[in-house]
Design a protein around this motif. Structure first.
Motif, PDB file in Angstrom:
ATOM      1  N   UNK A 263       6.874   2.408   1.650  1.00 17.10           N
ATOM      2  CA  UNK A 263       8.299   2.712   1.658  1.00 17.10           C
ATOM      3  C   UNK A 263       8.679   3.517   0.420  1.00 17.10           C
ATOM      4  N   UNK A 264       9.824   4.202   0.532  1.00 17.45           N
ATOM      5  CA  UNK A 264      10.354   5.000  -0.570  1.00 17.45           C
ATOM      6  C   UNK A 264      11.282   4.145  -1.420  1.00 17.45           C
ATOM      7  N   UNK A 265      10.947   4.006  -2.677  1.00 16.10           N
ATOM      8  CA  UNK A 265      11.837   3.339  -3.625  1.00 16.10           C
ATOM      9  C   UNK A 265      12.658   4.427  -4.315  1.00 16.10           C
ATOM     10  N   UNK A 317       8.971  11.753  -0.086  1.00 14.59           N
ATOM     11  CA  UNK A 317       9.363  10.861   0.992  1.00 14.59           C
ATOM     12  C   UNK A 317       8.473  10.888   2.213  1.00 14.59           C
ATOM     13  N   UNK A 318       8.948  10.195   3.249  1.00 17.88           N
ATOM     14  CA  UNK A 318       8.328  10.084   4.561  1.00 17.88           C
ATOM     15  C   UNK A 318       6.852   9.673   4.479  1.00 17.88           C
ATOM     16  N   UNK A 319       6.573   8.484   3.929  1.00 20.96           N
ATOM     17  CA  UNK A 319       5.175   8.021   3.906  1.00 20.96           C
ATOM     18  C   UNK A 319       4.727   7.554   5.288  1.00 20.96           C
ATOM     19  N   UNK A 320       3.566   8.001   5.699  1.00 19.19           N
ATOM     20  CA  UNK A 320       2.955   7.593   6.963  1.00 19.19           C
ATOM     21  C   UNK A 320       1.483   7.309   6.693  1.00 19.19           C
ATOM     22  N   UNK A 321       0.798   6.696   7.655  1.00 20.29           N
ATOM     23  CA  UNK A 321      -0.603   6.399   7.430  1.00 20.29           C
ATOM     24  C   UNK A 321      -1.330   6.052   8.706  1.00 20.29           C
ATOM     25  N   UNK A 322      -2.668   6.060   8.621  1.00 18.53           N
ATOM     26  CA  UNK A 322      -3.508   5.700   9.753  1.00 18.53           C
ATOM     27  C   UNK A 322      -4.705   4.923   9.213  1.00 18.53           C
ATOM     28  N   UNK A 323      -5.108   3.890   9.921  1.00 19.44           N
ATOM     29  CA  UNK A 323      -6.287   3.121   9.531  1.00 19.44           C
ATOM     30  C   UNK A 323      -7.554   3.924   9.818  1.00 19.44           C
TER      31      UNK A 323
END
Length: 351
Positions: A263-265, A317-323
């Motif tokens: 998340x963006x702090x 911003x806009x953090x995303x991810x993949x395992x």
């Protein structure tokens, strides 16, 4: 004590880019889709890059959906994939007009493009017949459920701001028709908005959704919220509080009731944060929290600066991810580094 370690980091693209999403292909390749042009203002179009070494190095692949000039139409799309390996690029295409105050969106439409060859070529954009009026905020890819349905998330407007409703449109025939719409978050009539929705399926039929919450009347951010669905996205329990004062929040399922949450702090020392969370029903327990990216800035949560002014100060911003495997996640986010809007990747290990 469970924790997350940052293994290494680098760049996917540094050409005025933002809003990256990732898909893994069957042979281990990774495709990253992102917008180019205007950074977080998304005044351009959507492109993609490819990695064959687990996200350590990237080669530019090409344009997914090009910007148009007559009339001016821009787009920004997010990637997911079907069980058969087709990559879906879903998002919004906006018709815009140039005014003295800058570009103004006059029409917005949800679209999806498809690639059957691993992101090398793409179909023309197909317009999805939404049951809500635009403009829209589309900040999550299409979710392809375990039973093969496609869920297309979107948010509506509230007095010129996004998030009065967050909904998913459902297709049971791979996008040929979209007859059903379900509500994920809804303003209870008090001027509360749910922004930058993120949805993912956990076990078959079980989904979690997270949102950045704003009090439009008080013009201030509230703590993030989440909801659960146990019937494939047709109904939702919540929203429940996370206790986190953040903005864009992305859950990545790790199995059982465990999630990595990015998340963006935005307030205090600004950063992209990474958490290990156990979430089940109304229970949200943070087991670890650390910094993924240092925003190198500070902003106080105060009534003296409006939320819209705060948004214009954002530099990441806009953090995303993949395992990648049981304990490794590849994360991406945009940031303004050395005066350039860039996509940064980071490999994370759950320990």
């Amino acid at each position: 004590m469970p924790h997350i370690e940052v293994l290494d980091s680098g760049y996917v693209d540094r050409a005025d880019a933002a809003f990256a999403t990732l898909v893994r292909l069957d042979k281990g390749e990774i495709v990253c889709g992102f917008s180019r042009g205007g950074g977080p203002y998304a005044t351009g179009d959507t492109h993609c890059a490819r990695s064959v070494d687990g996200g350590r190095t990237w080669a530019y692949q090409g344009v997914i959906l090009a910007r148009e000039t007559d009339p001016l139409r821009t787009n920004h799309l997010r990637l997911s994939r079907t069980g058969a390996g087709v990559i879906l690029a879903y998002g919004q295409r906006d018709q815009r007009e140039q005014t003295e105050d800058g570009l103004v969106t006059v029409r917005s439409e949800p679209v999806v493009c498809r690639s059957a060859d691993g992101g090398r070529t793409w179909s023309a954009a197909e317009v999805i017949p939404f049951q809500i009026e635009g403009p829209y905020e589309i900040s999550n890819p299409i979710v392809v459920t375990a039973d093969g349905r496609w869920l297309a998330p979107a948010a509506t407007l509230h007095d010129g701001r996004y998030g009065e409703y967050v909904v998913v449109h459902e297709s049971s025939d791979e996008g040929a028709s979209w007859p059903h719409m379900y509500t994920v978050f809804q303003d209870p009539g008090t001027g509360i908005g749910y922004l930058e929705q993120k949805l993912t399926e956990c076990r078959p039929g079980e989904l979690i959704a997270c949102a950045w919450v704003q009090d439009f009347v008080g013009d201030r951010d509230l703590k993030n919220a989440y909801s659960f669905s146990t019937d494939g996205g047709r109904s939702w329990e919540g929203p429940y509080p996370t206790g986190i004062q953040g903005q864009t929040m992305t859950p990545i399922w790790l199995g059982d009731d465990r999630f990595m949450v990015l998340y963006n702090k935005r307030f205090g020392d600004q950063s992209v944060q990474m958490c290990l969370v156990r979430a089940s029903g109304p229970s949200w327990v943070v087991e670890f929290e650390g910094m993924l990216y240092d925003g190198r800035a500070r902003l106080e949560l105060t009534d003296e600066i409006s939320s819209q002014e705060q948004i214009r100060l954002i530099q990441f911003g806009y953090p995303m991810g993949v395992r990648l495997d049981d304990d490794t996640v590849l994360a991406v986010h945009w940031c303004a580094d050395e005066g350039e809007y860039s996509i940064r990747w980071t490999r994370l290990q759950v320990c």
